[in-house]
Design a protein around this motif. Structure first.
Motif, PDB file in Angstrom:
ATOM      1  N   PHE A 135     -10.083   2.373 -13.701  1.00 15.94           N
ATOM      2  CA  PHE A 135      -8.910   3.199 -13.419  1.00 15.94           C
ATOM      3  C   PHE A 135      -9.274   4.327 -12.452  1.00 15.94           C
ATOM      4  O   PHE A 135      -8.536   4.623 -11.506  1.00 15.94           O
ATOM      5  N   GLY A 136     -10.411   4.976 -12.705  1.00 13.52           N
ATOM      6  CA  GLY A 136     -10.839   6.083 -11.860  1.00 13.52           C
ATOM      7  C   GLY A 136     -11.112   5.655 -10.435  1.00 13.52           C
ATOM      8  O   GLY A 136     -10.765   6.361  -9.484  1.00 13.52           O
ATOM      9  N   VAL A 137     -11.736   4.485 -10.269  1.00 12.49           N
ATOM     10  CA  VAL A 137     -12.020   3.962  -8.922  1.00 12.49           C
ATOM     11  C   VAL A 137     -10.706   3.659  -8.190  1.00 12.49           C
ATOM     12  O   VAL A 137     -10.554   3.999  -7.009  1.00 12.49           O
ATOM     13  N   ALA A 138      -9.769   3.016  -8.887  1.00 12.16           N
ATOM     14  CA  ALA A 138      -8.471   2.706  -8.267  1.00 12.16           C
ATOM     15  C   ALA A 138      -7.754   3.980  -7.848  1.00 12.16           C
ATOM     16  O   ALA A 138      -7.207   4.077  -6.738  1.00 12.16           O
ATOM     17  N   ASN A 139      -7.779   4.972  -8.712  1.00  8.54           N
ATOM     18  CA  ASN A 139      -7.127   6.251  -8.428  1.00  8.54           C
ATOM     19  C   ASN A 139      -7.733   6.911  -7.198  1.00  8.54           C
ATOM     20  O   ASN A 139      -7.020   7.430  -6.329  1.00  8.54           O
ATOM     21  N   MET A 140      -9.053   6.864  -7.082  1.00 13.16           N
ATOM     22  CA  MET A 140      -9.733   7.500  -5.955  1.00 13.16           C
ATOM     23  C   MET A 140      -9.516   6.724  -4.657  1.00 13.16           C
ATOM     24  O   MET A 140      -9.149   7.294  -3.627  1.00 13.16           O
ATOM     25  N   LEU A 141      -9.723   5.398  -4.704  1.00 11.46           N
ATOM     26  CA  LEU A 141      -9.653   4.603  -3.473  1.00 11.46           C
ATOM     27  C   LEU A 141      -8.272   4.648  -2.839  1.00 11.46           C
ATOM     28  O   LEU A 141      -8.142   4.758  -1.613  1.00 11.46           O
ATOM     29  N   PHE A 142      -7.226   4.573  -3.657  1.00 11.55           N
ATOM     30  CA  PHE A 142      -5.882   4.532  -3.089  1.00 11.55           C
ATOM     31  C   PHE A 142      -5.412   5.906  -2.607  1.00 11.55           C
ATOM     32  O   PHE A 142      -4.413   5.989  -1.891  1.00 11.55           O
ATOM     33  N   THR A 143      -6.117   6.959  -2.994  1.00  8.50           N
ATOM     34  CA  THR A 143      -5.810   8.266  -2.417  1.00  8.50           C
ATOM     35  C   THR A 143      -6.117   8.274  -0.925  1.00  8.50           C
ATOM     36  O   THR A 143      -5.500   9.014  -0.153  1.00  8.50           O
TER      37      THR A 143
END
Length: 463
Positions: free
Chosen positions: A303-311
């Protein structure tokens, strides 16, 4: 020009550390919560207070930081936030009782409240107009990095605790016997880096010029931008300024009604879309879906990786595509993903991978729209003389809504169930879409002073 670009990038990175600490302090509790619950046998009410105590601190921090930053400057408030982050990390790690940890969490919340208000405000005032959206979005990126660091450090410490030989020493106590203390302590390092870095950043030039320190402001503008951009900024700031101090009464002016409504609703929607319900209660929700505690920590890293990458999509497109299209696309996708997640929980026995995909899709949608754009829009739609107070009020709404979500999520999960909880948040994504469609104009590429003129001209045209 190259030197000024490097200087302003350094300023941006240091200021954005406030966002990293914001994300870390809000997300670290997700790993701490189940461990403290076991150790202290916390009741549901105590669990809720452990989560929301920091949010109470956030409200306190936001309540005074807006007016103080308008009076004292942006930089002094950032230094205060860094000190609070450092003290609270030590307090949570070293103090013994549940009550003392709560007080330390409140201190952390005050720091988060100050940073969440002042960092985007500071970045919006120091960035060139054509890059302002990107620079303020760096703050949201730092928040997502902080969240990911919290997830990674929580998981890493949880695994390493099993291999630590327990001795009667401080290290074993913090990282083995009561590993949740080590999870808190990790936050002391970025807090110290933030504090040291702030000695190398200047005050906001717009604030300086607005408060009669014209020569200092001009020197900073010339250092962070080209000569032509500096001259244009000085002229427009001086024209709008008149060296006046703002008050909350100014927000009630007819020309401020629409920006005020946007400034209050966007942060409200950013919380009632359900993002922090997933951040705070992620392991609990995933455990309910049949995923073990260790695997739920791994899932949160996803979840954290998805949140960061799509920013990065927001950073890439916010100054090209614009604020309005990104927000509309993001809220539509967020509503769909939350509806799907609710359906998966309602049907029961749905493979955990589908739930992970649906929640990750929601986090991705949030990361390039609802998350960063509330800061971008709120930091640019108010006049300079009132911007600190106005943004403080906007962020106050965000934290009050966040505190409410932190409290009611546990209640909703236990009463109406996980499926209806996700559908509840999906409803607010739909309302957010409709609100932005009706009220938000495009502000990309406009200087802060041009946006101020837009509201005044629109009000004059409507008379």
């Amino acid at each position: 020009m190259k030197q000024s670009s490097l200087f302003i990038m350094m300023i941006c990175i240091i200021a954005a550390l406030g966002g990293l600490l914001f994300g870390f302090d809000m997300a670290v509790i997700s790993g701490v919560l189940p461990l403290m619950q076991d150790q202290f046998a916390l009741s549901p009410a105590q669990e809720g207070w452990l989560v929301s105590s920091a949010l109470v601190g956030c409200i306190i921090g936001v309540a005074f930081s807006g007016s103080l930053s308008d009076r004292l400057g942006r930089k002094k408030l950032l230094v205060a936030a860094a000190i609070l982050f450092f003290i609270s990390a030590l307090g949570c790690a070293l103090l013994d009782t549940y009550a003392h940890i709560i007080w330390s969490r409140i201190l952390a919340g005050v720091g988060v409240g100050i940073a969440s208000n002042i960092v985007p405000l500071y970045l919006s005032e120091i960035a060139p107009a054509h890059k302002r959206g990107r620079f303020v979005t760096y703050y949201q990126l730092a928040v997502t990095v902080g969240i990911l660091i919290a997830y990674l450090s929580n998981y890493g410490l949880l695994l390493s605790a099993e291999n630590i030989n327990l001795h009667n020493d401080t290290f074993s106590y913090l990282f083995g016997e009561e590993v949740w203390r080590g999870m808190f302590l990790v936050g002391a390092l970025p807090a110290l880096l933030f504090l040291i870095g702030l000695f190398f950043v200047p005050e906001s030039p717009r604030w300086l010029i607005q408060n009669g320190k014209r020569e200092q402001g001009i020197r900073i503008l010339e250092k962070i931008s080209s000569e032509e951009e500096a001259e244009q900024s000085i002229a427009s700031i001086s024209e709008q300024s008149e060296s006046r101090q703002g008050s909350y009464k100014d927000l009630l002016a007819p020309s401020m009604r629409r920006p005020l409504l946007l400034g209050l609703l966007l942060p409200f929607f950013s919380q009632f879309c359900g993002i922090n319900a997933i951040i705070y209660y992620g392991p609990t929700i995933l455990t309910d879906a049949g995923i073990s505690l260790s695997n739920s920590f791994q899932s949160q890293i996803i979840f954290g990786v998805a949140n960061m990458l799509f920013t990065f999509i927001a950073i890439w497109k916010v100054d090209q595509l614009g604020r309005r299209p990104l927000y509309l696309i993001g809220t539509a996708c967020a509503a769909i993903s939350l509806l799907l997640t609710g359906v998966f929980f309602y049907l029961d026995n749905v493979p955990g991978i589908l739930i992970l995909i649906a929640v990750s899709f929601f986090l991705a949608s949030f990361a390039f729209s609802i998350g960063p754009l509330k800061f971008v829009v709120a930091s640019e739609i108010f006049p300079t003389h009132i911007r600190g107070r106005a943004l403080g009020l906007s962020i106050m709404v965000m934290w009050v809504a966040d505190a409410a979500v932190g409290q009611i999520t546990a209640v909703m999960l236990g009463s109406i169930g996980t499926a209806f909880t996700f559908w509840f948040f999906a409803f607010f994504c739909v309302v957010a879409f409709m609100t932005v469609y009706r009220l938000l104009p495009e502000t990309k590429g406009k200087s802060l002073e041009e946006i101020e003129k837009f509201w005044s001209n629109e009000n004059s045209a409507s008379k």
